[in-house]
Design a protein around this motif. Structure first.
Motif, mmCIF file in Angstrom:
data_model
loop_
_atom_site.group_PDB
_atom_site.id
_atom_site.type_symbol
_atom_site.label_atom_id
_atom_site.label_comp_id
_atom_site.label_asym_id
_atom_site.label_seq_id
_atom_site.Cartn_x
_atom_site.Cartn_y
_atom_site.Cartn_z
ATOM 1 N N PRO A 173 0.680 -1.241 -0.082
ATOM 2 C CA PRO A 173 -0.149 -0.133 0.101
ATOM 3 C C PRO A 173 0.818 1.387 0.060
ATOM 4 O O PRO A 173 1.988 1.344 0.357
ATOM 5 C CB PRO A 173 -0.816 -0.408 1.223
ATOM 6 C CG PRO A 173 -0.074 -1.157 1.990
ATOM 7 C CD PRO A 173 0.611 -2.071 1.198
ATOM 8 N N ASP A 174 0.470 2.198 -0.534
ATOM 9 C CA ASP A 174 0.880 3.665 -0.577
ATOM 10 C C ASP A 174 1.470 4.158 0.865
ATOM 11 O O ASP A 174 2.473 4.602 0.784
ATOM 12 C CB ASP A 174 0.136 4.696 -1.264
ATOM 13 C CG ASP A 174 -0.120 4.394 -2.700
ATOM 14 O OD1 ASP A 174 0.682 3.615 -3.477
ATOM 15 O OD2 ASP A 174 -1.131 4.744 -3.468
ATOM 16 N N TRP A 175 0.475 3.878 1.565
ATOM 17 C CA TRP A 175 0.822 4.303 3.190
ATOM 18 C C TRP A 175 2.010 3.547 3.673
ATOM 19 O O TRP A 175 2.682 4.282 4.615
ATOM 20 C CB TRP A 175 -0.406 4.210 3.904
ATOM 21 C CG TRP A 175 -0.899 3.025 4.135
ATOM 22 C CD1 TRP A 175 -2.065 2.460 3.595
ATOM 23 C CD2 TRP A 175 -0.524 1.940 5.082
ATOM 24 N NE1 TRP A 175 -2.245 1.172 3.852
ATOM 25 C CE2 TRP A 175 -1.311 0.959 4.776
ATOM 26 C CE3 TRP A 175 0.236 1.787 5.975
ATOM 27 C CZ2 TRP A 175 -1.176 -0.484 5.652
ATOM 28 C CZ3 TRP A 175 0.543 0.424 6.818
ATOM 29 C CH2 TRP A 175 -0.370 -0.607 6.550
ATOM 30 N N ALA A 176 2.317 2.744 3.295
ATOM 31 C CA ALA A 176 3.558 1.888 3.776
ATOM 32 C C ALA A 176 4.682 2.340 3.143
ATOM 33 O O ALA A 176 5.853 2.105 3.743
ATOM 34 C CB ALA A 176 3.359 0.410 3.445
ATOM 35 N N GLN A 177 4.531 3.042 2.023
ATOM 36 C CA GLN A 177 5.984 3.892 1.231
ATOM 37 C C GLN A 177 6.078 4.844 1.600
ATOM 38 O O GLN A 177 7.132 5.455 1.176
ATOM 39 C CB GLN A 177 5.765 3.122 -0.006
ATOM 40 C CG GLN A 177 5.458 1.634 -0.285
ATOM 41 C CD GLN A 177 5.001 1.457 -1.893
ATOM 42 O OE1 GLN A 177 5.850 2.008 -2.714
ATOM 43 N NE2 GLN A 177 4.018 0.842 -2.187
ATOM 44 N N GLY A 203 7.206 8.465 2.742
ATOM 45 C CA GLY A 203 8.328 8.949 3.712
ATOM 46 C C GLY A 203 7.574 9.947 4.612
ATOM 47 O O GLY A 203 8.208 10.003 5.981
ATOM 48 N N ASP A 204 6.871 10.618 4.360
ATOM 49 C CA ASP A 204 6.247 11.866 5.217
ATOM 50 C C ASP A 204 5.247 11.351 6.150
ATOM 51 O O ASP A 204 4.341 10.565 5.711
ATOM 52 C CB ASP A 204 5.681 13.034 4.413
ATOM 53 C CG ASP A 204 5.133 13.919 5.221
ATOM 54 O OD1 ASP A 204 3.990 14.135 5.381
ATOM 55 O OD2 ASP A 204 5.738 15.036 5.695
ATOM 56 N N ALA A 205 5.302 11.444 7.573
ATOM 57 C CA ALA A 205 4.326 10.867 8.447
ATOM 58 C C ALA A 205 2.940 11.453 8.077
ATOM 59 O O ALA A 205 2.142 10.560 8.305
ATOM 60 C CB ALA A 205 4.962 11.133 9.683
ATOM 61 N N LEU A 206 2.811 12.603 7.950
ATOM 62 C CA LEU A 206 1.343 13.102 7.706
ATOM 63 C C LEU A 206 0.626 12.458 6.572
ATOM 64 O O LEU A 206 -0.424 12.004 6.524
ATOM 65 C CB LEU A 206 1.561 14.701 7.648
ATOM 66 C CG LEU A 206 1.566 15.459 9.113
ATOM 67 C CD1 LEU A 206 2.024 17.060 8.659
ATOM 68 C CD2 LEU A 206 0.674 15.024 10.145
ATOM 69 N N GLN A 207 1.564 12.480 5.432
ATOM 70 C CA GLN A 207 1.004 11.958 4.159
ATOM 71 C C GLN A 207 0.863 10.347 4.525
ATOM 72 O O GLN A 207 -0.468 9.893 4.041
ATOM 73 C CB GLN A 207 2.224 11.969 3.022
ATOM 74 C CG GLN A 207 1.615 11.452 1.833
ATOM 75 C CD GLN A 207 2.880 11.505 0.450
ATOM 76 O OE1 GLN A 207 3.992 11.215 1.068
ATOM 77 N NE2 GLN A 207 2.457 11.593 -0.571
ATOM 78 N N ALA A 208 1.641 9.765 5.115
ATOM 79 C CA ALA A 208 1.489 8.217 5.369
ATOM 80 C C ALA A 208 0.315 7.964 6.070
ATOM 81 O O ALA A 208 -0.758 7.188 5.857
ATOM 82 C CB ALA A 208 2.391 7.909 6.300
ATOM 83 N N ALA A 209 -0.096 9.006 7.254
ATOM 84 C CA ALA A 209 -1.522 9.022 7.988
ATOM 85 C C ALA A 209 -2.640 9.079 7.304
ATOM 86 O O ALA A 209 -3.606 8.424 7.363
ATOM 87 C CB ALA A 209 -1.231 9.908 9.070
ATOM 88 N N ALA A 210 -2.401 10.097 6.330
ATOM 89 C CA ALA A 210 -3.799 10.529 5.515
ATOM 90 C C ALA A 210 -4.158 9.219 4.379
ATOM 91 O O ALA A 210 -5.186 8.784 4.323
ATOM 92 C CB ALA A 210 -3.676 11.582 4.457
#
Length: 825
Positions: free
Chosen positions: A711-715, A717-724
């Motif tokens: 999934p995109d969230w696992a890749q 690098g930015d924590a806020l982006q990953a959370a969204a």
């Protein structure tokens, strides 16, 4: 950290008899409860109570009786208050007996038996199970205690926990957790589950007024039948005056995809529906995606539309497995086939079939009838070697459908063919050298029978060195369950069993390329004082028990290779044994180039990275981490939640969050990660509904993680982006489960008693807010504290009523989930 395996199963035993007098109903009532959890130093403990009430004018005498029951582990044995004593019989079988001075129990009176557990009792799997009474005067007559109730802890003294550990989950906490996903409209749901590799939506829709005309190429007999049956269910009538839309199935080349399960699905107003797979398996997976695009079943439906789209899809992992344990308790053939149907629906492709263990041998083996006449039968007996003792609540009767039972050759061959038609590989597991008590005791019985008959080949398949004085104890509390590595007859037994299973696969027309040989939890001390093992070590110049372990698996590997197979096993198969209990695992270089597949469950502290170290060293790896993929783990610490907790708690979200790959992997190591597997050791399972509850819907998260791309969230690098990104993905997952996947399961099958979680509830602004982890399930409530029913008011918004508000979620069949309650003052 202890790995505690158990199980559950069922089959009619037409060949077995049990005297009617040997399992009578006893006029006793029994209750069990936790008295208190004691947070003492250096180790906490739990005090529990068994209460026995004599009924119907029958007293319990002062002497000459034993109360038997099963429990998982941890009971403190020895003298008890009230002139009683607690004794361990075998494994998890215990008994309470009167000591000198016990005065008996008059009719109508209650006897309290107070005892301790070492460590805190958090989950109820350690409550007594399958209780029965035996009188010394009739040692083979077991009196079943049918009136038995386990009382869940509710008082603060019963629920004490160390600070920060095993905390109970409140309705308020559940509400906050559920709020981590958005409620999506139906139009925003993902179209295909599990998430496909690539999906391109079209602009229009394809109208179906009758079932499509299935046009299939060669080699697709099962897929053709599946397609026709699918649309016969959804369009049973149809308009015969309308030209049917073509549904073309073929085996071809899916551009850019090498997996045999890759497929292309196209739905077009101009060309109809087409599915092309790299193999028949790919076509079958494409049909499941087409199935997912159909509207939910509606009685009398005459027509519907499908969206135009194109899908190119392939699995992330070639190995997407589920391990079903039928050894410790038995599941009938029909339940295995139901499990295979569920696996096929969600694109899982490996059934790891745990067929043997300490408490049961579940497969007929030609030439060794004792494996099933002894090893597949549990029940009370005053004599050793007649059958296996009760375990996991199976009780004294040998016709208990969960304690006793096995698959005949014909049953197993039928299961193999059923799985193969669904493109699922069955990987049988025969546990060795530990976890083998059923086999060990069966072969001892064979030896005694043949010796009495004067047969010179009595020891041909013997697994026991009768002069062995080794001192050990397994996590399941056995000290007589290990196949002896020093006996040539042990390898003759393994060779015979492997050959027989291979022959069944050949008869079924299903290749057997690997066998799982267990290898886990051989307790320290085993083999050390065995004359046979010591003699072999001298002959082979083996310096240590660790070398004997390697010798054993080298021989087993040779046997498997002779039968055209490679070896699979738990991670201990590729670890070097140490002389220290619970020491961190180190990779054994000896077998790294043998083609061994290691199923790595142990990611407990100190071993978090063993799977990746072993992959880098050259072992093929199936990831089955206890902290994410063990479905016998309870969802949380609440007493009403079934399951065990030795490896933690596994929520639906815990499975979903699992990230299989690690930055620690080398490029070569990444290629060694074959896939993932969910494991269900059914220690707390005695019914099919209990199996369903632990398996589903968590198995759906396994399917998503095994099939879908990283999934995109696992890749990110930015924590806020990953959370969204993660919130969006999680929202899609839970909404598609609650609004489409599970409702379809209800409406199409209606026989899967999956876990329906309790709702979350909070009071805000004088009103009760209710939500659920799976948006789409119907929520109903009451205002008097009673459990909601299918006729209770639906939750349509904030609840203004005062009092004790109870809420529950309901599936499409009207089945209710767990109830949550909150007070609105």
């Amino acid at each position: 950290m202890m790995r505690y395996h158990l199980a559950a199963c069922v089959l009619a035993l037409s060949t077995l008899t049990f005297p009617v007098h040997a399992a009578q109903r006893e006029p006793l009532k029994m209750r069990w409860e936790v008295l208190r959890n004691e947070l003492t130093q250096p180790r906490s403990r739990t005090k529990a109570r068994i209460s026995i009430t004599a009924l119907k004018g029958k007293a319990l005498p002062a002497q000459g009786w034993s109360l038997y029951f099963n429990t998982a582990y941890g009971i403190v044995t020895g003298p008890l208050d009230g002139q009683l004593t607690m004794e361990k019989v075998s494994g998890g079988l215990y008994r309470v007996r009167p000591a000198a001075g016990f005065k008996g129990l008059n009719a109508g009176r209650t006897l309290h038996v107070d005892y301790y557990f070492s460590g805190l009792l958090i989950k109820m799997e350690r409550a007594p199970a399958g209780p029965y009474l035996v009188y010394d005067a009739e040692p083979d007559v077991a009196h079943v205690i049918g009136d038995y109730q386990m009382l869940l802890p509710t008082r603060s003294a019963q629920l004490q926990r160390p600070a920060g550990e095993h905390e109970l989950v409140t309705p308020q906490q559940t509400y906050r957790n559920n709020a981590g996903a958005d409620v999506l409209p139906a139009a925003a749901l993902p179209l295909v589950f599990p998430t496909p590799l690539a999906l391109k939506p079209g602009a229009g829709r394809v109208h179906l007024a009758r079932a499509p005309q299935v046009i299939s190429g060669p080699g697709l007999k099962y897929e053709t039948a599946l397609a026709r049956a699918l649309f016969a269910r959804y369009l049973p009538q149809g308009d015969a005056s309308r030209t049917p839309v073509p549904l073309r199935l073929r085996i071809g080349v899916v551009d850019g995809q090498r997996s045999p399960e890759a497929y292309e699905l196209s739905i077009s107003a101009d060309d109809g529906i087409s599915i092309t797979g790299n193999s028949a398996a790919g076509v079958a997976r494409g049909l499941q995606s087409l199935h997912d695009l159909l509207p939910l079943p509606t009685p009398g439906a005459a027509q519907f539309d499908l969206p135009e789209l194109s899908v190119t899809d392939a699995p992330r992992f070639a190995y997407r497995g589920f391990q079903l344990d039928v050894a410790r308790n038995f599941q009938p053939k029909e339940v295995v086939m139901k499990t295979l149907d569920l696996m096929a629906t969600y694109k899982l492709n490996k059934l790891h079939f745990h067929l043997t263990d300490d408490e049961g041998w579940r497969l007929e083996i030609g030439g060794l009838p004792e494996l099933t006449s002894i090893g597949a039968v549990r029940g009370h007996s005053a004599l050793e070697g007649v059958r296996l003792p009760p375990a996991y609540g199976s009780g004294p009767r040998i016709d208990d459908p969960h304690g006793s039972g096995y698959y005949t050759r014909a049953d197993y061959i039928e299961i193999l063919r059923y799985a193969a038609a669904r493109h699922i590989e069955v990987i049988p597991e025969v546990e060795m050298p530990g976890h083998a008590r059923a086999a060990v005791k069966s072969m001892e019985a064979r030896y005694r029978r043949m010796t009495a008959a004067g047969d010179k080949d009595a020891a041909q398949f013997l697994l026991t060195d009768f002069d062995d004085r080794s001192v050990y104890r397994s996590p399941q509390q056995y000290n007589d369950h290990v196949i002896n590595a020093g006996l040539e007859s042990s390898y003759a037994f393994i060779d015979h069993v492997v050959g027989q299973i291979a022959a069944m696969h050949r008869e079924a027309g299903v290749p057997l390329t690997t066998m799982h040989v267990g290898g886990d939890e051989l307790p320290l001390g085993a083999w050390e004082r065995s004359p046979a093992s010591q003699a072999l070590m001298r002959r082979e110049q083996l310096a240590s028990i660790a070398d004997l372990w390697d010798y054993f698996h080298d021989r087993v590997d040779g046997i498997l290779r002779k039968h055209g197979m490679t070896a699979s096993g738990w991670e201990e198969l590729g670890a070097r044994r140490t002389a220290k209990e619970d020491a961190p695992l180190s990779v054994n270089p000896r077998f790294a180039q043998r083609g061994f597949s290691l199923y790595v469950w142990n990611n407990t502290p100190g071993n978090e990275d063993f799977a990746y170290r072993a992959a880098n060293a050259g072992y093929d790896i199936v990831l089955a981490p206890v902290t994410n993929m063990y479905l016998d783990m309870a969802t949380n610490a609440n007493p009403e939640e079934p399951g065990v907790n030795w490896g933690g708690y596994v929520e639906l979200e815990t499975v979903y969050n699992f990230q299989p790959m690690s930055a620690q992997l080398t490029e070569a190591g990444r290629k060694r990660i074959r896939g993932v597997e969910a494991t269900l050791f059914s220690e707390t399972v005695r019914t099919t509904s209990q199996l369903d509850y632990l398996m589903m819907p968590r198995l759906l998260a396994v399917a998503e993680r095994a099939w879908a791309p990283d999934p995109d969230w696992a890749q990110a690098g930015d924590a806020l982006q990953a959370a969204a990104l993660r919130r969006a993905a999680w929202s899609g997952f839970v909404n598609v489960l609650g609004q489409r996947v599970l409702p379809r399961l209800d409406l199409e099958r209606g026989d899967v008693a999956y876990r329906i979680a309790p709702p979350g509830m909070v009071v805000e602004g004088g009103k009760v807010l209710v939500n659920h982890v799976l948006p789409g399930l119907t929520l109903r409530y009451t205002t008097d504290g009673s459990a909601p029913t299918a006729r209770s008011k639906p939750v349509t918004g904030p609840i203004a009523a005062k009092g004790t508000i109870s809420a529950a979620a309901f599936d499409r069949t009207g089945r209710a989930g767990m109830v949550a309650r909150i007070i609105n003052r």
